[in-house]
Design a protein around this motif. Structure first.
Motif, mmCIF file in Angstrom:
data_model
loop_
_atom_site.group_PDB
_atom_site.id
_atom_site.type_symbol
_atom_site.label_atom_id
_atom_site.label_comp_id
_atom_site.label_asym_id
_atom_site.label_seq_id
_atom_site.Cartn_x
_atom_site.Cartn_y
_atom_site.Cartn_z
ATOM 1 N N HIS A 255 -10.111 64.112 9.446
ATOM 2 C CA HIS A 255 -9.100 65.034 10.262
ATOM 3 C C HIS A 255 -8.811 64.197 11.335
ATOM 4 C CE1 HIS A 255 -11.016 68.528 8.243
ATOM 5 N NE2 HIS A 255 -9.746 68.705 8.084
ATOM 6 N N GLU A 256 -7.657 64.128 11.852
ATOM 7 C CA GLU A 256 -7.137 63.144 12.791
ATOM 8 C C GLU A 256 -6.088 63.773 13.488
ATOM 9 O OE1 GLU A 256 -4.162 59.293 12.080
ATOM 10 O OE2 GLU A 256 -6.306 59.015 11.272
ATOM 11 N N TYR A 257 -6.343 63.478 14.912
ATOM 12 C CA TYR A 257 -5.241 64.091 15.881
ATOM 13 C C TYR A 257 -4.045 63.328 16.020
ATOM 14 C CZ TYR A 257 -2.967 64.783 20.320
ATOM 15 O OH TYR A 257 -1.869 64.939 21.307
ATOM 16 N N MET A 258 -2.909 64.204 15.789
ATOM 17 C CA MET A 258 -1.724 63.526 16.108
ATOM 18 C C MET A 258 -0.749 64.060 16.899
ATOM 19 S SD MET A 258 0.449 62.711 12.397
ATOM 20 C CE MET A 258 -0.677 61.482 11.332
ATOM 21 N N SER A 259 -0.264 63.573 17.724
ATOM 22 C CA SER A 259 0.927 64.055 18.755
ATOM 23 C C SER A 259 1.843 64.891 17.847
ATOM 24 C CB SER A 259 1.502 62.971 19.591
ATOM 25 O OG SER A 259 2.570 62.178 18.687
ATOM 26 N N ASP A 260 2.619 65.760 18.444
ATOM 27 C CA ASP A 260 3.691 66.528 17.873
ATOM 28 C C ASP A 260 4.721 65.835 17.324
ATOM 29 O OD1 ASP A 260 2.556 69.208 18.406
ATOM 30 O OD2 ASP A 260 3.490 69.253 20.350
ATOM 31 N N GLU A 261 5.022 64.616 18.127
ATOM 32 C CA GLU A 261 6.200 63.668 17.658
ATOM 33 C C GLU A 261 5.629 62.951 16.245
ATOM 34 O OE1 GLU A 261 4.974 63.499 20.832
ATOM 35 O OE2 GLU A 261 6.633 64.667 21.904
ATOM 36 N N ASN A 262 4.553 62.417 16.470
ATOM 37 C CA ASN A 262 4.005 61.691 15.174
ATOM 38 C C ASN A 262 3.779 62.582 13.887
ATOM 39 O OD1 ASN A 262 4.042 59.239 16.460
ATOM 40 N ND2 ASN A 262 1.883 59.198 17.104
ATOM 41 N N ALA A 263 3.385 63.689 14.113
ATOM 42 C CA ALA A 263 3.132 64.709 13.148
ATOM 43 C C ALA A 263 4.459 64.990 12.574
ATOM 44 C CB ALA A 263 2.492 66.154 13.610
ATOM 45 N N ILE A 264 5.601 65.267 13.333
ATOM 46 C CA ILE A 264 7.062 65.424 12.521
ATOM 47 C C ILE A 264 7.427 64.213 11.830
ATOM 48 C CG2 ILE A 264 9.305 65.524 13.068
ATOM 49 C CD1 ILE A 264 8.320 67.549 15.570
ATOM 50 N N ALA B 213 5.427 62.006 10.205
ATOM 51 C CA ALA B 213 4.478 61.842 9.190
ATOM 52 C C ALA B 213 4.925 62.818 7.917
ATOM 53 C CB ALA B 213 3.155 61.927 9.517
ATOM 54 N N GLU B 214 5.070 63.790 8.443
ATOM 55 C CA GLU B 214 5.682 65.163 7.631
ATOM 56 C C GLU B 214 6.806 64.635 6.862
ATOM 57 O OE1 GLU B 214 5.514 68.580 9.996
ATOM 58 O OE2 GLU B 214 3.466 68.639 10.042
ATOM 59 N N ASN B 215 7.832 63.943 7.598
ATOM 60 C CA ASN B 215 9.040 63.810 6.804
ATOM 61 C C ASN B 215 9.106 62.306 6.491
ATOM 62 O OD1 ASN B 215 10.720 66.242 7.797
ATOM 63 N ND2 ASN B 215 9.738 65.905 9.567
ATOM 64 N N VAL B 216 8.324 61.260 6.117
ATOM 65 C CA VAL B 216 8.774 60.121 5.845
ATOM 66 C C VAL B 216 8.135 60.068 4.381
ATOM 67 C CG1 VAL B 216 7.788 57.947 6.046
ATOM 68 C CG2 VAL B 216 8.469 59.042 8.192
ATOM 69 N N ASN B 217 8.922 59.546 3.530
ATOM 70 C CA ASN B 217 8.528 59.460 2.078
ATOM 71 C C ASN B 217 8.000 58.021 2.004
ATOM 72 O OD1 ASN B 217 8.499 58.907 -0.805
ATOM 73 N ND2 ASN B 217 10.560 59.814 -1.160
ATOM 74 N N HIS B 218 6.790 57.845 1.908
ATOM 75 C CA HIS B 218 6.146 56.771 1.919
ATOM 76 C C HIS B 218 5.987 55.984 0.554
ATOM 77 C CE1 HIS B 218 3.998 57.143 5.496
ATOM 78 N NE2 HIS B 218 3.770 58.528 5.223
ATOM 79 N N ILE C 297 -4.357 68.556 14.482
ATOM 80 C CA ILE C 297 -5.169 68.074 13.898
ATOM 81 C C ILE C 297 -4.585 68.026 12.371
ATOM 82 C CG2 ILE C 297 -7.549 67.903 13.006
ATOM 83 C CD1 ILE C 297 -8.233 69.165 15.761
ATOM 84 N N VAL C 298 -4.556 66.833 11.699
ATOM 85 C CA VAL C 298 -3.992 66.710 10.342
ATOM 86 C C VAL C 298 -5.175 66.246 9.522
ATOM 87 C CG1 VAL C 298 -1.484 66.763 11.063
ATOM 88 C CG2 VAL C 298 -2.917 64.683 10.643
ATOM 89 N N LYS C 299 -5.010 66.413 8.047
ATOM 90 C CA LYS C 299 -5.890 65.944 7.263
ATOM 91 C C LYS C 299 -5.192 64.769 6.556
ATOM 92 C CE LYS C 299 -8.042 67.564 2.745
ATOM 93 N NZ LYS C 299 -8.341 68.619 1.723
ATOM 94 N N VAL C 300 -6.122 63.664 6.618
ATOM 95 C CA VAL C 300 -5.508 62.371 6.419
ATOM 96 C C VAL C 300 -6.307 61.742 5.000
ATOM 97 C CG1 VAL C 300 -5.106 59.961 6.973
ATOM 98 C CG2 VAL C 300 -5.030 61.918 8.543
ATOM 99 N N GLU C 301 -5.822 61.484 3.880
ATOM 100 C CA GLU C 301 -6.670 60.646 3.059
ATOM 101 C C GLU C 301 -7.169 59.444 3.183
ATOM 102 O OE1 GLU C 301 -7.205 62.632 -0.115
ATOM 103 O OE2 GLU C 301 -5.978 64.105 1.059
ATOM 104 N N VAL C 302 -8.244 59.024 2.804
ATOM 105 C CA VAL C 302 -8.970 57.950 3.232
ATOM 106 C C VAL C 302 -9.737 57.331 2.035
ATOM 107 C CG1 VAL C 302 -9.248 58.199 5.494
ATOM 108 C CG2 VAL C 302 -10.816 58.858 4.143
#
Length: 114
Positions: A93-102, A104-109, A68-73
């Motif tokens: 707070h939003e559920y993310m699969s392990d793949e999507n969390a990786i 999201a953590e590594n993409v420079n928006h 579960i990750v914290k998402v700005e809204v």
């Protein structure tokens, strides 16, 4: 890893009922802003699903890979159930699969590709 701890029923505008699963992450130690003392908590999130109520009930206690990750809204008002106090939040707070969390953590928006 998250665990399914509950489910919630909702009604669409047309009266049709649908469900979401309530998932909970692992235990986390946090420091209280008011007292400065450490306490334990666990983040929860709701995840939409296509299951009927019987299936939702049977899934309680099951585990899923992810977190579960914290998402700005955009800011919104939120009522604290225990106290009835209304506060303003700018995250959820939003559920993310392990793949999507990786990802999201590594993409420079802020990076622009031309």
């Amino acid at each position: 890893m998250v665990q399914i701890i509950d489910y919630k029923a909702y009604k669409k505008e047309n009266g049709e009922e649908f469900f979401s699963l309530v998932v909970q992450g692992g235990v986390e130690a946090v420091i209280s802003r008011e007292t400065g003392r450490t306490y334990l908590t666990a983040k929860t999130a709701r995840v939409s699903c296509t299951f009927n109520e019987t299936t939702c009930q049977s899934l309680i206690g099951s585990s899923l890979p992810g977190k579960i990750v914290k998402v700005e809204v955009e800011p919104y008002e939120f009522t604290i159930e225990e106290t009835g106090e209304m506060i303003q939040r700018n995250h959820r707070h939003e559920y993310m699969s392990d793949e999507n969390a990786i990802i999201a953590e590594n993409v420079n928006h802020e990076m622009v590709i031309e």
